[in-house]
Design an enzyme around this catalytic site. Structure first.
Site, short mmCIF file in Angstrom:
data_model
loop_
_atom_site.label_atom_id
_atom_site.label_comp_id
_atom_site.label_asym_id
_atom_site.label_seq_id
_atom_site.Cartn_x
_atom_site.Cartn_y
_atom_site.Cartn_z
N ASN A 1 51.78 148.17 36.93
CA ASN A 1 50.70 147.27 37.32
C ASN A 1 49.97 147.95 38.47
O ASN A 1 50.45 147.93 39.61
CB ASN A 1 51.32 145.93 37.75
CG ASN A 1 50.28 144.92 38.19
OD1 ASN A 1 49.09 145.23 38.25
ND2 ASN A 1 50.72 143.73 38.51
N LEU B 1 51.11 128.70 39.85
CA LEU B 1 50.65 128.45 41.22
C LEU B 1 51.19 129.53 42.15
O LEU B 1 52.30 129.42 42.69
CB LEU B 1 51.12 127.05 41.68
CG LEU B 1 50.84 125.88 40.71
CD1 LEU B 1 51.40 124.57 41.28
CD2 LEU B 1 49.35 125.73 40.44
N GLU C 1 56.11 138.40 34.00
CA GLU C 1 55.02 139.10 33.32
C GLU C 1 55.45 140.49 32.87
O GLU C 1 55.04 140.97 31.82
CB GLU C 1 53.80 139.18 34.26
CG GLU C 1 53.15 137.82 34.44
CD GLU C 1 52.30 137.70 35.71
OE1 GLU C 1 52.90 137.69 36.81
OE2 GLU C 1 51.08 137.63 35.62
N ASP D 1 49.07 131.82 53.14
CA ASP D 1 50.42 131.61 52.62
C ASP D 1 50.79 130.13 52.76
O ASP D 1 50.76 129.58 53.85
CB ASP D 1 51.41 132.49 53.38
CG ASP D 1 52.76 132.54 52.68
OD1 ASP D 1 53.32 131.47 52.40
OD2 ASP D 1 53.23 133.66 52.41
N ARG E 1 49.60 146.78 32.72
CA ARG E 1 48.88 145.52 32.87
C ARG E 1 47.40 145.85 33.04
O ARG E 1 47.02 146.63 33.93
CB ARG E 1 49.37 144.78 34.12
CG ARG E 1 48.54 143.55 34.36
CD ARG E 1 48.88 142.92 35.68
NE ARG E 1 48.06 141.75 35.85
CZ ARG E 1 47.63 141.33 37.02
NH1 ARG E 1 47.92 141.98 38.12
NH2 ARG E 1 46.89 140.26 37.10
P1 ADP Z 1 50.66 136.50 43.62
O1 ADP Z 1 49.52 135.70 43.09
O2 ADP Z 1 50.29 137.37 44.78
O3 ADP Z 1 51.48 137.20 42.55
P2 ADP Z 1 53.03 134.86 44.00
O4 ADP Z 1 53.17 134.26 42.67
O5 ADP Z 1 54.06 135.86 44.44
O6 ADP Z 1 51.58 135.42 44.28
O7 ADP Z 1 53.00 133.67 45.06
C1 ADP Z 1 52.94 133.95 46.42
C2 ADP Z 1 52.69 132.68 47.16
O8 ADP Z 1 53.71 131.70 46.85
C3 ADP Z 1 52.80 132.86 48.67
O9 ADP Z 1 51.58 133.24 49.22
C4 ADP Z 1 53.19 131.50 49.12
O10 ADP Z 1 52.00 130.80 49.39
C5 ADP Z 1 53.88 130.83 47.95
N1 ADP Z 1 55.31 130.63 48.22
C6 ADP Z 1 56.32 131.50 48.03
N2 ADP Z 1 57.49 130.92 48.41
C7 ADP Z 1 57.20 129.68 48.84
C8 ADP Z 1 57.97 128.59 49.38
N3 ADP Z 1 59.28 128.67 49.53
N4 ADP Z 1 57.31 127.47 49.72
C9 ADP Z 1 55.99 127.37 49.56
N5 ADP Z 1 55.22 128.35 49.07
C10 ADP Z 1 55.80 129.49 48.72
#
Ligand code: ADP
Length: 398
Positions: A7, A210, A385, A284, A92
């Site tokens: 990726n 999400l 993925e 985040d 990807r």
């Molecule tokens: P990407 O779109 O970069 O692949 P991810 O699917 O890895 O993102 O999601 C990352 C986001 O998930 C982080 O920015 C954070 O907002 C959220 N996240 C991860 N762990 C937690 C948690 N324990 N509680 C709330 N939100 C979380």
């Protein structure tokens, strides 16, 4: 069969080497800061104590992939003895436009077609292709496969993919809704059907991806009917830094008021908006949730707005499919935020959604989190993925 999944971003790349006889990850890693000072490779292997870190200049993707392959075949930290053990590479590719409704072997024609739709994803497709070119040069005899983020959504009919804009914009420039995160929506659809002991064709599923970027899809009897992202990954849900759906008239209004050009307003909507822009705290959600728990009003508002938007889409998609059998949560937030899942599903009994508080008290594990008698099943499924890319790669390589 062993498949290397790549990726590639403009200055980073993620990889996994997967043994497809049992779908196990043999090793994986990440290269950051390709072509800029401080290039670094972080490599992991099950059983290896900590990460193997390589800090050395990597001037381009070819350089980076050479370092990845050195780690993959390394006697101590590697997973195979020889590069020849890599049977295929799965890439990807973010945007396949209307040309690709499924994955494709990366022939010269396919590469040209991907270049042809690059103006729809100018930040992503050229970076993805840098990885393809580098792999072709280093592993010329290995089959390379493209797996597109947009492909799963190509089943959307005109009624969901057309915008209320002059039709010529579609025929001249391909201005329509494409949708993204397709590999993830497809993976969790298949896994949800498996977990419910049914075929995807027998289910109406709403999949909520999400993460930092977020999208939601209505998968009607196995086919994507609608999804929240559009021409670009900006439309739909409120995200970490992206605004999602807004009144389009805001764009010229803000451009005039703030004296912004097209790039300026694009940056504002993609990088300075979402929960980050709404709170000024962070993109985040963990930071936003912490701030909200400490009573920060902007953080509370941002979370409530985020939840409201997801609810709105779930309701809309249930209406579009004349009902819903299952709702799936996946990606960073969907997999990890217990409170977010609970808040989204709250007050949805009218639709037949009831989640079990105790079952929902889980992170990152395939779980049915609805109550026994919930008409709509609610599931938590960690997305994969890379595995989906590897599976398609195997199919095409054969
Ligand atoms: P990407 O779109 O970069 O692949 P991810 O699917 O890895 O993102 O999601 C990352 C986001 O998930 C982080 O920015 C954070 O907002 C959220 N996240 C991860 N762990 C937690 C948690 N324990 N509680 C709330 N939100 C979380």
């Amino acid at each position: 069969m062993k498949v290397l999944v790549l990726n590639c971003g403009s200055s980073s790349l993620k990889y996994q080497l997967i043994d497809m006889t049992n779908e196990s990850v043999l090793c994986k890693g990440l290269v950051e800061r390709i072509g800029i000072d401080g290039s670094v490779l972080k490599h992991e292997k099950p059983g290896l104590d900590g990460k193997h870190i390589v800090e050395t200049p990597m001037k381009d993707h070819k350089d980076a992939i050479n370092h990845v392959l050195s780690a993959v075949v390394d006697e101590k930290v590697g997973a195979v003895k020889d590069m020849k053990e890599i049977d295929a590479v799965g890439h990807r590719i973010v945007h396949g436009g209307e040309k690709f409704a499924s994955s494709a072997v990366l022939t010269d024609e396919v590469i040209a077609a991907i270049e042809g739709v690059s103006d729809l994803a100018p930040l992503h497709n050229p970076a993805n292709l840098m990885g393809v070119e580098a792999c072709k040069a280093i592993l010329p005899d290995v089959v390379q496969v493209a797996v597109f983020d947009t492909a799963f959504h190509q089943t959307m009919p005109e009624k969901t993919f057309l915008y209320g804009l002059p039709y010529e914009l579609y025929t001249k420039y391909g201005v329509r809704r494409y949708g993204f995160h397709g590999t993830s929506h497809m993976y969790v659809t298949q896994r949800a059907a498996e977990m419910l002991g049914k075929a995807p064709e027998d289910l109406r599923i709403i999949t909520c991806h999400l993460g930092n970027g977020a999208s939601i899809a209505a998968v009607d009897h196995g086919k994507c009917l609608d999804t929240s992202m559009g021409l670009t990954p900006l439309e739909g849900l409120i995200m970490g830094t992206r605004c999602g759906d807004i009144d389009p008239a805001i764009i010229p209004f803000v451009m005039k008021k703030e004296n912004l050009d097209a790039d300026g307003v694009d940056k504002l909507m993609n990088k300075q908006s979402g929960v980050y822009g709404m709170t000024g705290i962070s993109s985040d959600f963990r930071d936003i949730e912490d701030a909200a728990n400490n009573g920060d009003k902007k953080a509370i508002n941002a979370l409530e707005a985020y939840i409201q938007r997801v609810k709105k889409y779930i309701g809309a998609y249930a209406a579009e499919m004349n009902g819903v059998d299952a709702v799936v949560f996946t990606a960073g937030l969907g997999e990890n935020s217990i409170s977010m899942r609970a808040d989204i599903c709250k007050d949805m009994e009218f639709l037949g959604i009831n989640i079990d508080e105790e079952k929902n008290n889980v992170r990152g594990k395939d779980t049915v989190i609805s109550t026994e008698d919930s008409k709509v099943k609610v599931l938590l499924i960690p997305t994969n993925e890379e595995l989906m890319i590897a599976r398609d790669t195997v199919k095409l390589a054969k």
